[in-house]
Write a protein that holds these residues in place. Structure first.
Motif, short mmCIF file in Angstrom:
data_model
loop_
_atom_site.label_atom_id
_atom_site.label_comp_id
_atom_site.label_asym_id
_atom_site.label_seq_id
_atom_site.Cartn_x
_atom_site.Cartn_y
_atom_site.Cartn_z
N HIS A 139 0.81 -1.22 0.00
CA HIS A 139 0.00 0.00 0.00
C HIS A 139 0.84 1.28 0.00
O HIS A 139 0.65 2.13 -0.86
CB HIS A 139 -1.09 0.05 1.08
CG HIS A 139 -1.88 1.28 0.87
ND1 HIS A 139 -2.90 1.36 -0.05
CD2 HIS A 139 -1.68 2.55 1.29
CE1 HIS A 139 -3.32 2.61 -0.14
NE2 HIS A 139 -2.59 3.35 0.67
N HIS A 189 -6.31 -3.31 4.24
CA HIS A 189 -7.46 -3.09 3.34
C HIS A 189 -7.30 -3.87 2.03
O HIS A 189 -8.23 -3.91 1.23
CB HIS A 189 -7.76 -1.60 3.11
CG HIS A 189 -6.76 -0.84 2.30
ND1 HIS A 189 -6.33 0.41 2.63
CD2 HIS A 189 -6.09 -1.15 1.16
CE1 HIS A 189 -5.46 0.84 1.74
NE2 HIS A 189 -5.30 -0.09 0.82
N HIS A 190 -6.14 -4.48 1.84
CA HIS A 190 -6.00 -5.41 0.70
C HIS A 190 -6.31 -6.84 1.11
O HIS A 190 -6.21 -7.74 0.30
CB HIS A 190 -4.57 -5.34 0.14
CG HIS A 190 -4.27 -4.03 -0.51
ND1 HIS A 190 -4.45 -3.80 -1.85
CD2 HIS A 190 -3.82 -2.85 0.01
CE1 HIS A 190 -4.12 -2.55 -2.13
NE2 HIS A 190 -3.73 -1.96 -1.02
#
Ligand code: HAS
Ligand code: CU
Length: 539
Positions: free
Chosen positions: A214, A263-264
């Protein structure tokens, strides 16, 4: 040519070469998916190509371009690049690493895509090459920091020039991010890929990957923002809306780029939903500086438009220099990023993520963000940078003017249908849109075909870009080199450093945030019963 310019141009040309090769693979992929008969229309060649495309564009083009830009900013704002011999060492390490990884991919032994998720197993050379690329970039980080430290000693009590502040922000993000990558590759993957250990825990490896993956996206974005903030207002004929606010934005990227990686992994097992929620909050925090950017940059452009004589609520838009290829690139990149950022907010919402995760939506999202907001800004900047570094005027300025518009149109054709296909359930990374005639897949076919049209337009744009740059070097005579100018701030800038210039302090706070966000979930993954997997090569 000065030694500094040679260092910058060497990085720049590696970036352009990677871009040219990666773009050729892209158009073949888009056509192959649309069912056009191509010599390499097999799954193994398709995935080989996607791997090369992702690595060359997302990792090599960006990294080398950012290194070139970093040196350019340091050279033009801090007076000198300290440790140029080290800069060359880093350059050659990164070049050799890139070559090793590229050969590993082209040999067909390393079809692992740019995320190289275990248990997909590549030839060890793939990881060794990637490691050298990163080590080369670390040396670049060292040179950038040494240059800042030396400047501070020469100019005690002065405020860091804004562009340098932004580029060093990118350096800090990169250092914090690559700690996760180094652990993943050196401790988990390399021993496994050479057979020292039998198995690898895929979830553990992925978690370290996204610690890196990220902030990687902001390592790309922040240098583009540096151009949006510090150069474009000047190109447009206006002033930067606020110097102070820009520094706050950069510092927020230092703080919040890394502690968001889960969030991945919303759909990954082994990580509790509580921690996923924590990373959701930090993800929304990291949207904030981009929302501020939307406000500030548009305000700067409005100032420019009015200074150029534009009136009325929207009249100022028309007076902006839309024929200037650098300006047009950035303006179109911004419009595209508004869409991509909106999609990012959807991705970051736990429940909506379940609809789009691992679908074609994701490739739609990242072609708007890294593929346009970042890449188009960099392409446009090339038109500004090359004449200033070499003293050669651009050859075929009309081609350069059309190129960003082609990219913009091609990308809408590519990305919007990808988003829709994703919502209709089409997985990402599939090599045929037809799925052997399965009923549900029929709805995807027209969308995949539209994407292919986009791919062809993008390819035309990419070739225009490369042609203008190469043609400039071959055809145009050398002339006087113009200096680099940065935008001035509208609001007054007090001369001394502010709290936002204390980059060491903010880095320390960022480390604390990373520990808070990752210590417990990683401890849990390291200590729970793992499920190590053997390596797997589909072809
Ligand atoms: Fe993302 C997946 C969330 C931004 C890249 N992202 C990806 C992947 C990549 C990527 C490569 O939460 C795929 C990884 C893979 O292979 O699996 N992303 C976000 C969020 C943001 C965001 C919340 N992404 C980026 C940027 C990228 C990038 C930037 C590259 C450079 N992304 C996600 C999530 C996933 C994800 C989940 C995982 C999906 C899954 O399930 O796999 C935010 O940073 C976005 C903030 C941006 C805005 C827009 C501000 C607008 C501006 C322009 C204004 C100008 C205008 C025009 C309007 C809020 C600054 C004016 C023009 C004139 C001329 C006046
Ligand atoms: Cu992300």
């Amino acid at each position: 040519m000065t030694a500094e310019a040679r260092l910058q141009l060497s990085h720049f040309w590696v970036a352009v070469a990677a871009f040219a090769i990666g773009s050729m693979m892209a158009v073949m992929q888009a056509l192959a998916r649309a069912g056009v008969e191509l010599p390499f229309g097999t799954a193994s060649l398709y995935y080989l190509s996607v791997t090369a495309h992702g690595v060359l564009l997302a990792l090599v083009f960006t990294t080398f371009f950012i290194m070139a830009l970093g040196y350019m900013v340091v050279d033009s704002t801090l007076g000198r690049i300290v440790g140029q011999a080290w800069g060359w060492t880093g350059f050659w390490l990164a070049v050799v690493g890139t070559l090793i990884t590229t050969v590993a991919i082209l040999s067909g032994t390393s079809t692992v895509l740019y995320t190289f998720y275990p248990p997909l197993l590549a030839h060890p050379a793939f990881y060794v090459g990637a490691t050298l690329l990163v080590v080369g970039s670390w040396i670049w980080c060292g040179v950038m920091i040494a240059s800042l430290v030396s400047w501070r000693r020469r100019e005690p009590g002065a405020r860091i020039p804004l562009a340098a502040h932004g580029m060093v922000t990118a350096v800090i993000i990169w250092i914090l991010a690559t700690i996760g990558l180094a652990f993943e590759v050196l401790v988990l993957i390399l021993p496994w890929s050479v057979g020292l250990v039998d198995g690898i825990d895929p979830i553990l490896a992925r978690t370290y990957f996204w610690w890196f993956g990220h902030p990687l996206t902001y390592f790309w974005l922040v240098p583009a923002y540096v151009l949006w903030y510090t150069v474009i207002p000047r190109v447009a004929g206006g002033r930067l809306f606020s110097d102070a606010l820009t520094r706050v934005v950069f510092v927020q990227f230092i703080l919040f780029s890394t502690p968001v990686g889960l969030h991945h992994q919303f759909t990954d097992p082994g990580i509790t939903s509580g921690w996923k929620l924590v990373h959701t909050f930090t993800t929304y925090a990291i949207m904030f500086p981009s929302l501020v950017t939307a406000f500030t940059v548009i305000a700067s452009l409005e100032l420019a438009g009015r200074a150029r004589g534009g009136t009325g609520r929207f009249g100022w838009l028309a007076t902006l220099p839309w024929r200037d290829p650098f300006f047009a690139s950035v303006a179109l990149a911004m419009v595209t990023f508004a869409l991509g950022g909106f999609g990012g907010a959807i991705n970051a919402a736990y429940a909506m993520n379940a609809m789009i995760h691992n679908t074609a939506w994701v490739q739609g999202h990242f072609h708007l963000t890294v593929g346009t907001a970042v890449a188009l800004s960099f392409m446009g900047f090339s038109y500004w940078m090359l004449p200033r570094l070499t003293g050669r005027a651009l050859v075929w300025p009309r081609v350069a003017t059309v190129q960003p518009y082609l990219w913009f149109v091609g990308m809408q054709f590519f990305s919007i249908p990808s988003h829709i296909a994703g919502l209709l359930g089409m997985p990402r990374r599939v090599y045929t849109g037809e799925f052997q005639g399965v009923e549900a897949a029929q709805a995807w076919v027209p969308l995949v075909n539209l994407s292919a049209v986009g791919g062809v337009i993008l390819f035309a744009s990419a070739m225009c870009y490369v042609a203008v740059l190469v043609g400039t070097m071959l055809v145009m005579p050398r002339g006087a080199r113009a200096g680099l100018e940065y935008a001035e701030s509208l609001s007054p800038v007090s001369p001394g450093p502010s709290i936002w210039d204390r980059l060491g302090l903010w880095t320390a706070v960022a480390v604390v945030l990373i520990v808070l966000a990752y210590a417990q979930p990683l401890y849990h993954l390291h200590t729970m019963a793992g499920f190590p997997s053997r390596g797997f090569s589909p072809f």
